[in-house]
Design an enzyme around this catalytic site. Structure first.
Site, PDB file in Angstrom:
ATOM      1  N   PHE A  27      29.730 -11.142 -14.869  1.00  0.00           N
ATOM      2  CA  PHE A  27      30.539 -10.178 -15.219  1.00  0.00           C
ATOM      3  C   PHE A  27      31.182  -9.469 -14.087  1.00  0.00           C
ATOM      4  O   PHE A  27      30.280  -9.175 -13.070  1.00  0.00           O
ATOM      5  CB  PHE A  27      29.729  -9.297 -16.056  1.00  0.00           C
ATOM      6  CG  PHE A  27      30.615  -8.074 -16.629  1.00  0.00           C
ATOM      7  CD1 PHE A  27      31.333  -8.550 -17.622  1.00  0.00           C
ATOM      8  CD2 PHE A  27      30.524  -6.787 -16.020  1.00  0.00           C
ATOM      9  CE1 PHE A  27      32.209  -7.355 -18.070  1.00  0.00           C
ATOM     10  CE2 PHE A  27      31.417  -5.690 -16.636  1.00  0.00           C
ATOM     11  CZ  PHE A  27      32.265  -6.003 -17.271  1.00  0.00           C
ATOM     12  N   ASP A  46      28.781  -9.566  -5.536  1.00  0.00           N
ATOM     13  CA  ASP A  46      29.250  -8.584  -6.442  1.00  0.00           C
ATOM     14  C   ASP A  46      27.640  -7.739  -6.789  1.00  0.00           C
ATOM     15  O   ASP A  46      26.934  -8.096  -7.423  1.00  0.00           O
ATOM     16  CB  ASP A  46      29.581  -9.133  -7.719  1.00  0.00           C
ATOM     17  CG  ASP A  46      29.972  -7.753  -8.948  1.00  0.00           C
ATOM     18  OD1 ASP A  46      29.523  -6.624  -8.534  1.00  0.00           O
ATOM     19  OD2 ASP A  46      30.711  -8.204  -9.750  1.00  0.00           O
ATOM     20  N   LYS A  70      28.426   1.291  -9.830  1.00  0.00           N
ATOM     21  CA  LYS A  70      27.520   1.784 -10.465  1.00  0.00           C
ATOM     22  C   LYS A  70      26.558   3.163  -9.856  1.00  0.00           C
ATOM     23  O   LYS A  70      26.862   4.132  -9.974  1.00  0.00           O
ATOM     24  CB  LYS A  70      26.362   1.034 -11.185  1.00  0.00           C
ATOM     25  CG  LYS A  70      27.502   0.165 -12.259  1.00  0.00           C
ATOM     26  CD  LYS A  70      26.748  -0.708 -13.176  1.00  0.00           C
ATOM     27  CE  LYS A  70      27.352  -1.137 -14.348  1.00  0.00           C
ATOM     28  NZ  LYS A  70      28.016  -2.484 -14.154  1.00  0.00           N
TER      29      LYS A  70
HETATM   30  C1  LIG Z   1      29.162  -3.094 -14.349  1.00  0.00           C
HETATM   31  C2  LIG Z   1      29.756  -4.229 -13.549  1.00  0.00           C
HETATM   32  C3  LIG Z   1      31.456  -4.464 -13.078  1.00  0.00           C
HETATM   33  C4  LIG Z   1      32.317  -3.470 -13.381  1.00  0.00           C
HETATM   34  O1  LIG Z   1      32.211  -2.194 -13.236  1.00  0.00           O
HETATM   35  P1  LIG Z   1      33.068  -1.319 -13.916  1.00  0.00           P
HETATM   36  O2  LIG Z   1      32.825   0.156 -12.975  1.00  0.00           O
HETATM   37  O3  LIG Z   1      33.019  -1.160 -15.293  1.00  0.00           O
HETATM   38  O4  LIG Z   1      34.575  -1.650 -13.568  1.00  0.00           O
HETATM   39  C5  LIG Z   1      31.367  -5.505 -12.200  1.00  0.00           C
HETATM   40  N1  LIG Z   1      30.376  -6.074 -11.726  1.00  0.00           N
HETATM   41  C6  LIG Z   1      28.996  -5.940 -12.348  1.00  0.00           C
HETATM   42  C7  LIG Z   1      27.919  -6.861 -11.671  1.00  0.00           C
HETATM   43  C8  LIG Z   1      28.744  -5.124 -13.153  1.00  0.00           C
HETATM   44  O5  LIG Z   1      27.269  -4.955 -13.581  1.00  0.00           O
END
Ligand SMILES: *Cc1c(COP(=O)(O)O)cnc(C)c1O
Length: 408
Positions: free
Chosen positions: A141, A226, A255
């Site tokens: 994700f 990421d 986050k």
């Molecule tokens: C939550 C998340 C995202 C997206 O972040 P947003 O602030 O919702 O755009 C991208 N990568 C990872 C691994 C995430 O957990």
């Protein structure tokens, strides 16, 4: 009546909001530490941390102080000017990581968008337009913009939004042979979560990250980690890749970085950063003084041995207690994760029922998360008090009893 005075309730959501979310039936109005209160005064224990965002719990006094102090000074100047909080936070992030340069934005997706654009630009400048392919992993994700949602490895999120951007492929996670098969001289970047968060709290294997790093070096592809979810102390290290001793070329984080205030960052080396020269990329709100002032306070608190060691200890404790509950009620196949990013994987009998267990938890005044249909996810405050953790676990046991009885 002013908007503030008007009574609103969950029912209003369906009247005024785009229906892309299905929020819980209650409306939280106040939080302190790991506790949350709704409109009726009901108190909940929060082991969900706003989906791994409230890394220091709700309304941490030092974050409130940083935010209000900055709110009385300067809110926004645009990137036509720079500002002190942004420079201070960038300085501290570079001192704390492999990186030498920082780009600020407002969400995880935007940080990933910047990382992917940078990787494409570096490859285009150095090797030409053919080297543009991005390799990602299944079930990953990376956000919800058209680009990042297609880089993510969950097709259900990207269907129905028109033609897919070209040059993106997906291989199974933790499968080095598949990566070796897919990578080539046309690959500009490999993007990975060191711990896949949304799809089940699945940590990378050591040999996998080592192998992918070597493949990226061999093919002049940039390795992007990421760490939007796994970063900022969540794993027990400031960033999860430190657990493995594998350094990326680009890293994203978001986050927990703002502890609840929207901010994200893309970090990289000086040499790579130079490819995003003046005018090549930007965002209006990125590096906003309010966000950066809070981010600096968050980093100051989290990047200390006390907090990081606490995450390791509390994470071990939480996993141990969840394993005990899992055995007592024959519920979990395994409990996995790093630090305070924990996934309890339901066994065969309860596959697909994570949502039902989460709902039972809410009835027991406890907030937990799911990560896919089979995994209950915990992402509590990194500084959660022992009493709150124990009370949360007690409520979780009540939820389990109800859930197991209901399923029988
Ligand atoms: C939550 C998340 C995202 C997206 O972040 P947003 O602030 O919702 O755009 C991208 N990568 C990872 C691994 C995430 O957990």
């Amino acid at each position: 009546m002013s908007i503030q005075e008007a009574q609103v309730s969950r029912a209003d959501f369906d009247q005024v909001m785009v229906p892309n979310y299905a929020p819980a039936g209650f409306v939280p109005v106040r939080g302190a530490g790991s506790r949350l209160w709704d409109q009726s005064g009901r108190e909940l224990i929060d082991l969900s941390g706003g989906i791994a965002v409230n890394g220091l719990g709700h309304c941490h006094p030092k974050l409130v102080a940083a935010l209000t102090a900055q709110a009385n000074k300067l809110w926004h100047v645009s990137n036509v000017f720079t500002n002190e909080p942004a420079l201070r936070l960038a300085r501290k992030l570079t001192e704390a990581t492999f990186a030498e340069r920082v780009f600020f934005s407002n969400s995880g997706a935007e940080a990933n968008e910047a990382a992917l654009k940078l990787a494409r630009k570096v490859a285009s400048d150095r090797f030409g337009a053919d080297k543009h392919e991005i390799i990602s992993t299944l079930n990953s994700f990376h956000g919800r913009t058209v680009f990042t949602v297609n880089v993510g490895g969950q097709p259900k999120y990207s269907e129905g939004f028109g033609p897919r951007p070209a040059g993106i492929s997906h291989v199974p996670y933790n499968d080095l042979a598949a990566m070796e098969q897919a990578i080539s001289d046309r690959t500009c970047a490999v993007i990975l979560e060191p711990i896949q968060g949304e799809s089940g709290v699945l940590p990378a294997q050591q040999a996998y990250l080592e192998g992918v790093r070597a493949l990226c070096d061999k093919y002049d592809a940039l390795l992007i980690f990421d760490e939007v979810q796994s970063g900022m102390g969540r794993s027990g290290k400031l960033f999860a890749h430190e657990l493995y001793g594998i350094t990326p070329d680009i890293m994203t984080t978001a986050k927990s970085l703002g502890g609840g205030f929207p901010i994200s960052a893309m970090l990289t080396s000086k040499a790579h950063a130079e490819h995003l020269s003046v005018g090549t990329h930007g965002t209006t709100f990125g590096g906003n003084p309010l966000a950066c002032a809070v981010g600096e306070a968050v980093l100051d608190i989290i990047n200390t041995p006390e907090v990081l060691n606490g995450v390791v200890e509390k994470g071990e404790y939480l996993r141990e207690k969840l394993r005990e509950l899992g055995e007592k009620y024959s519920l979990f196949e395994l409990v996995r994760g790093k630090g305070l990013l924990v996934g309890a994987v339901l066994n065969q009998q309860y596959k697909g029922k994570a949502g039902a267990l989460m709902a039972a938890a809410e009835r027991a005044d406890l907030l937990v998360l799911i990560a896919g249909p089979d995994v209950v996810r915990f992402a509590p405050s990194l500084v959660i008090e022992q009493v709150d953790l124990d009370e949360g676990l007690a409520r979780f046991e009540r939820a389990i009893k109800e859930f197991v009885a209901q399923q029988a």
